[in-house]
Design a protein around this motif. Structure first.
Motif, PDB file in Angstrom:
ATOM      1  N   ARG A 564       0.828  -1.206   0.000  1.00  0.00           N
ATOM      2  CA  ARG A 564       0.000   0.000   0.000  1.00  0.00           C
ATOM      3  C   ARG A 564       0.864   1.258   0.000  1.00  0.00           C
ATOM      4  N   TYR A 565       1.967   1.235   0.769  1.00  0.00           N
ATOM      5  CA  TYR A 565       2.890   2.376   0.749  1.00  0.00           C
ATOM      6  C   TYR A 565       3.467   2.580  -0.655  1.00  0.00           C
ATOM      7  N   ALA A 566       3.828   1.474  -1.310  1.00  0.00           N
ATOM      8  CA  ALA A 566       4.372   1.594  -2.659  1.00  0.00           C
ATOM      9  C   ALA A 566       3.336   2.203  -3.609  1.00  0.00           C
ATOM     10  N   GLU A 567       2.071   1.796  -3.467  1.00  0.00           N
ATOM     11  CA  GLU A 567       1.018   2.348  -4.325  1.00  0.00           C
ATOM     12  C   GLU A 567       0.816   3.838  -4.069  1.00  0.00           C
ATOM     13  N   MET A 568       0.798   4.240  -2.787  1.00  0.00           N
ATOM     14  CA  MET A 568       0.574   5.660  -2.473  1.00  0.00           C
ATOM     15  C   MET A 568       1.767   6.518  -2.900  1.00  0.00           C
ATOM     16  N   ASN A 569       2.978   6.029  -2.728  1.00  0.00           N
ATOM     17  CA  ASN A 569       4.147   6.789  -3.176  1.00  0.00           C
ATOM     18  C   ASN A 569       4.177   6.920  -4.689  1.00  0.00           C
ATOM     19  N   ALA A 570       3.719   5.879  -5.397  1.00  0.00           N
ATOM     20  CA  ALA A 570       3.627   5.986  -6.853  1.00  0.00           C
ATOM     21  C   ALA A 570       2.610   7.049  -7.247  1.00  0.00           C
ATOM     22  N   ARG A 571       1.519   7.138  -6.502  1.00  0.00           N
ATOM     23  CA  ARG A 571       0.526   8.161  -6.779  1.00  0.00           C
ATOM     24  C   ARG A 571       1.075   9.565  -6.533  1.00  0.00           C
ATOM     25  N   LEU A 572       2.016   9.675  -5.584  1.00  0.00           N
ATOM     26  CA  LEU A 572       2.613  10.978  -5.299  1.00  0.00           C
ATOM     27  C   LEU A 572       3.572  11.431  -6.397  1.00  0.00           C
ATOM     28  N   HIS A 573       4.180  10.486  -7.113  1.00  0.00           N
ATOM     29  CA  HIS A 573       5.234  10.833  -8.044  1.00  0.00           C
ATOM     30  C   HIS A 573       4.818  10.678  -9.498  1.00  0.00           C
ATOM     31  N   SER A 574       3.543  10.557  -9.775  1.00  0.00           N
ATOM     32  CA  SER A 574       3.098  10.468 -11.170  1.00  0.00           C
ATOM     33  C   SER A 574       1.780  11.220 -11.304  1.00  0.00           C
ATOM     34  N   ALA A 575       1.672  11.944 -12.402  1.00  0.00           N
ATOM     35  CA  ALA A 575       0.449  12.707 -12.663  1.00  0.00           C
ATOM     36  C   ALA A 575      -0.562  11.804 -13.369  1.00  0.00           C
ATOM     37  N   THR A 605       7.450  11.495   0.642  1.00  0.00           N
ATOM     38  CA  THR A 605       7.566  10.049   0.775  1.00  0.00           C
ATOM     39  C   THR A 605       6.767   9.600   1.978  1.00  0.00           C
ATOM     40  N   LEU A 606       5.930   8.583   1.780  1.00  0.00           N
ATOM     41  CA  LEU A 606       5.162   7.977   2.865  1.00  0.00           C
ATOM     42  C   LEU A 606       5.851   6.691   3.284  1.00  0.00           C
ATOM     43  N   ARG A 607       5.936   6.475   4.595  1.00  0.00           N
ATOM     44  CA  ARG A 607       6.600   5.281   5.101  1.00  0.00           C
ATOM     45  C   ARG A 607       6.024   4.911   6.462  1.00  0.00           C
ATOM     46  N   ARG A 608       6.410   3.785   6.947  1.00  0.00           N
ATOM     47  CA  ARG A 608       5.944   3.291   8.242  1.00  0.00           C
ATOM     48  C   ARG A 608       6.604   4.089   9.367  1.00  0.00           C
ATOM     49  N   SER A 609       5.806   4.516  10.318  1.00  0.00           N
ATOM     50  CA  SER A 609       6.334   5.234  11.467  1.00  0.00           C
ATOM     51  C   SER A 609       6.814   4.243  12.520  1.00  0.00           C
TER      52      SER A 609
END
Length: 801
Positions: A564-575, A605-609
């Motif tokens: 899920r983190y990988a999916e959200m970070n991909a959403r942050l770095h692509s239009a 960048t989103l990651r686990r706290s």
């Protein structure tokens, strides 16, 4: 990599590979030839003298055995054999001193032979003195001769030629068979005139008879060349060899057993004469085979060298031919490709950009200027046709995209314009109502709540503008301290009281980026507060790093998997395209953050706290930062954009799954954001305030979350007896005391004209602040407001029963 380079590599790589293969093969053949020549040289220099020494020692061993069998002084036969052995040993020593044997095993065997020869004189003295016995003396000679035979095996053992290896095995078998015959001579000589042998010696004799016959029949005769095979046939057909065979048969079958051993038959008397005859022929056969092996090795070496010469000549001619053909083909292909390149560059750099610009501007396009498909059949023509098709598809895509963008831009602009006007009017009306009814705390709290929802609507409109490619309006004209920027971003969030801020005052953000950075952080903070437990704190901290400024938003929400983190970070770095935006209309927060980060040149960048929740790390580039001036105060933009009266805002749209991935407005525990309004003390609360974990008494959620700015800094008046006006034991409501908690510079009463004739002290002061306050005064007022808010909340909680 250029095509010319590829074509050259196409010629060079096979050429180099072929040349390398030729070099490796030639090197291997030359190495094999060198080994063969070295083996032949060792055989010529050491092998031939060593065979002469071996035959001389065999004859001396037989004479020595005869001497032990018939006690007398050494006769002329033994002396002659010793003299022959000494001459052969001297020749061998000179040959061995001229160089090594070529291999480690052969050198070691050569040293053993030389060491054995060093003991020869001592053995002779023992024999003359009749000490040690015949068995030990015969064993010495046998061991030394065995070392010589193993030398031949070691010196040719490393040859890589199978044919030569087979010939070397034949030579070794011949020498072994000759040694067996010589040992038979020694056994019969040990029998002497009495013809008596010990049982072990007789058994050894019988074994030698069978072994040498097996060697000749199985490992020698089938592999002899024609000349040596004929020589062996003459040997076997001779009368001396027939006598040998007959004597062997009689010894095996007609011997007589004795108590001390075995008595040989009388036929053994014919053995010495026959042995002298066939022994010479055996030596001739062995010498001929050794010479044949050396000559064949020399021929093989010469043949390998000739093969290397032919290989180099043929390979060189082939390589030159390949290089010539490849050069001609490369020049032809490059010439045609150069023409295609020129046409392609013209279309890519002039024609296609002009067509795209015309489509973007809504102007007509000249279709004849675009390349067309000609239907050529050769490779270059097909490439040209493929490029024409690609251009046609690109033009069609740009035409469709231009139409879509134009339509969406028009749609978004219309919606944003109309909605923005309504929101502006709503904010103005809310502000007027707050000024007019500020004395009624309950009504003021509800107005503040309405103001928060209105600000949330404004952020929705700004999100729409951002996703449509627009920019967030930025009224700031001066840099803002990071601490003030974090305060402004937190004020955009409905649950702003749960946010702990940790920032630096020595760095500021440039004016043109303040609104964008604030909006980006507000979206992240909104997500963090919405999808964390209702009483959990959200921490936002900022600090300088090597790449600029890092801002980290950390919550205590539920766990999110790595996928899920990988999916959200991909959403942050692509239009995403508009189709994806339409499908994800309820989850646009990360899309907005990604657009803003792209405009700012920042990374998110989103990651686990470490606490199990989610940590969002924003890195702002150094070009957006400036050092803060000493004693600088917040810029006017530090107040809420569009409203100067609220401290919170409606919830934004950044709802993502889980703590960051939800699909609606529910929090992590299933409750909505409105249900999570339980107030907790801010990180800047003074000592003695309520505990951060909410253990102290709390008031009703809505008023506590929306303490009005104009009344937040006022003390509470309590009637005598602690009773609240209005009845019951409920704590009294706060009452206004004019200018009680105002800053010193604001306590001077304003002129009557500026107060507008109103009796409310906060109404006139609010209008004067908005009309004439300097940035420093606004910043001071904002700080006083926060301090007063905390004090009032603390007093209200303490007064609760």
């Amino acid at each position: 990599m250029r095509l010319r380079t590829l074509l050259v590599l196409l010629a060079v790589v096979p050429t180099v590979a072929m040349a390398g293969q030729v070099a490796v093969t030639s090197g291997r053949l030359l190495e094999q030839s060198a080994h063969l020549r070295a083996d032949v040289a060792v055989g010529e220099r050491v092998g031939v003298p060593l065979y002469g020494l071996m035959t001389a020692l065999q004859a001396e061993r037989t004479a020595t055995a005869a001497y032990w069998a018939e006690p007398s002084e050494p006769g002329e036969e033994l002396n002659a054999r010793r003299t022959a052995s000494d001459r052969a040993a001297a020749v061998f020593r000179r040959a061995a001193a001229g160089g090594g044997a070529g291999t480690e095993e052969a050198d070691r065997r050569l040293r053993e032979v030389l060491d054995g020869l060093g003991e020869l004189a001592d053995r002779r003295e023992r024999t003359d003195a009749r000490t040690g016995g015949p068995e030990s003396t015969v064993a010495y000679y046998t061991h030394l001769i065995g070392q010589m035979i193993r030398f031949y095996q070691d010196v040719f053992s490393h040859t890589r030629d199978g044919e030569l290896g087979q010939e070397n095995q034949v030579v070794i078998a011949l020498y072994s068979a000759a040694e067996m015959l010589a040992q038979q001579n020694t056994a019969i000589a040990l029998a002497g005139p009495s013809r008596e042998l010990s049982a072990p010696r007789f058994g050894e004799f019988v074994n030698l008879v069978g072994a040498h016959r097996y060697l000749y029949d199985r490992w020698i005769v089938p592999y002899l060349p024609p000349g040596d095979a004929e020589r062996y046939a003459r040997l076997v057909g001779s009368s001396a060899w027939q006598t040998k065979t007959r004597v062997e048969n009689h010894v095996v079958s007609d011997h007589a057993g004795l108590r001390s051993g075995v008595r040989l038959p009388r036929e053994v008397a014919a053995w010495p004469t026959a042995a002298a005859a066939w022994g010479t022929r055996v030596e001739e056969l062995n010498t001929s085979r050794l010479r044949g092996l050396l000559d064949h090795g020399d021929e093989k070496a010469a043949a390998l060298e000739a093969e290397v010469t032919r290989l180099i000549a043929v390979s060189g001619a082939a390589l030159l031919t390949v290089v010539g053909v490849v050069v001609l083909a490369t020049r032809s292909v490059l010439r045609r490709l150069r023409l295609l390149h020129d046409r392609t560059v013209t279309v890519a750099e002039r024609t296609l950009p002009d067509v795209v610009a015309r489509l973007r501007d809504g102007r007509p396009v000249d279709e004849t200027a675009l390349p067309s498909v000609r239907g050529d059949r050769d490779e270059v023509g097909r490439i040209s046709d493929a490029f024409a098709r690609a251009v046609a598809v690109s033009v069609a895509g740009h035409r469709e995209l231009a139409a879509e963008r134009h339509g969406f831009g028009t749609f978004a602009a219309g919606i944003a314009s109309r909605t923005g006007n309504l929101v502006s009017r709503q904010l103005a009306l809310t502000e007027e109502l707050q000024d007019a009814f500020g004395a009624d705390e309950e009504l003021l709290a509800r107005l503040m709540r309405a103001d928060q929802l209105t600000v949330g609507m404004r952020r929705q409109i700004e999100n729409l503008l951002i996703l449509a490619g627009g920019e967030v309006p930025d009224p700031h004209t001066e840099p803002m301290r990071v601490a003030d920027l974090l305060r402004e971003a937190a004020a955009e969030v409905e649950e702003f009281r749960r946010i702990d801020r940790q920032a630096l005052d020595e760095i500021s953000v440039r004016a043109h980026a303040i609104s964008q950075v604030s909006h980006l952080l507000a979206e992240l903070l909104d997500n963090a507060t919405r999808f964390s437990p209702p009483r959990a704190r959200v921490t936002v901290r900022a600090e300088l790093v090597a790449d600029g400024l890092t801002v980290e938003v950390e919550d205590r929400g539920p766990r999110v998997g790595p996928e899920r983190y990988a999916e959200m970070n991909a959403r942050l770095h692509s239009a995403p395209p508009y189709a994806v935006l339409a499908e994800e209309a309820h989850r646009l927060g990360l899309f907005v953050v990604g657009h803003l980060a792209d405009q700012l040149g920042a990374t998110v960048t989103l990651r686990r706290s470490v606490y199990g929740g989610t940590s969002a790390v924003v890195v702002l580039p150094e070009r957006l930062l400036v050092p803060s001036e000493a004693g600088a105060r917040p810029s006017p933009g530090a107040e809420r954009r569009g409203t100067g009266t609220t401290a919170g805002t409606a919830a934004g749209t950044g709802a993502e799954g889980g703590a960051w991935a939800g699909t609606g407005a529910e929090g992590a525990d299933g409750s909505t954001a409105r249900d999570a309004d339980t107030p907790t003390e801010d990180a800047d609360a003074p000592p003695g305030g309520p505990a951060r974990d909410g253990s102290g008494p709390v008031r009703d959620a809505a008023p506590a979350a929306s303490v009005p700015r104009t009344a937040a800094a006022l003390p509470v008046r309590t009637p005598p007896g602690g009773a609240r006006p209005g009845g019951g034991d409920r704590p009294p409501l706060p009452e206004r005391v004019p200018q009680t908690h105002l800053a010193a510079q604001l306590r001077v009463p304003p002129p009557a004209a500026e107060r507008g004739g109103g009796d409310g002290p906060d109404a006139g002061a609010g209008r004067r602040d908005r009309a004439e306050a300097t940035p420093e005064e606004v910043a001071d007022a904002w700080a006083d407001y926060e301090d007063g808010t905390r004090k009032v909340e603390a007093e209200l909680r303490r007064e609760q029963p």
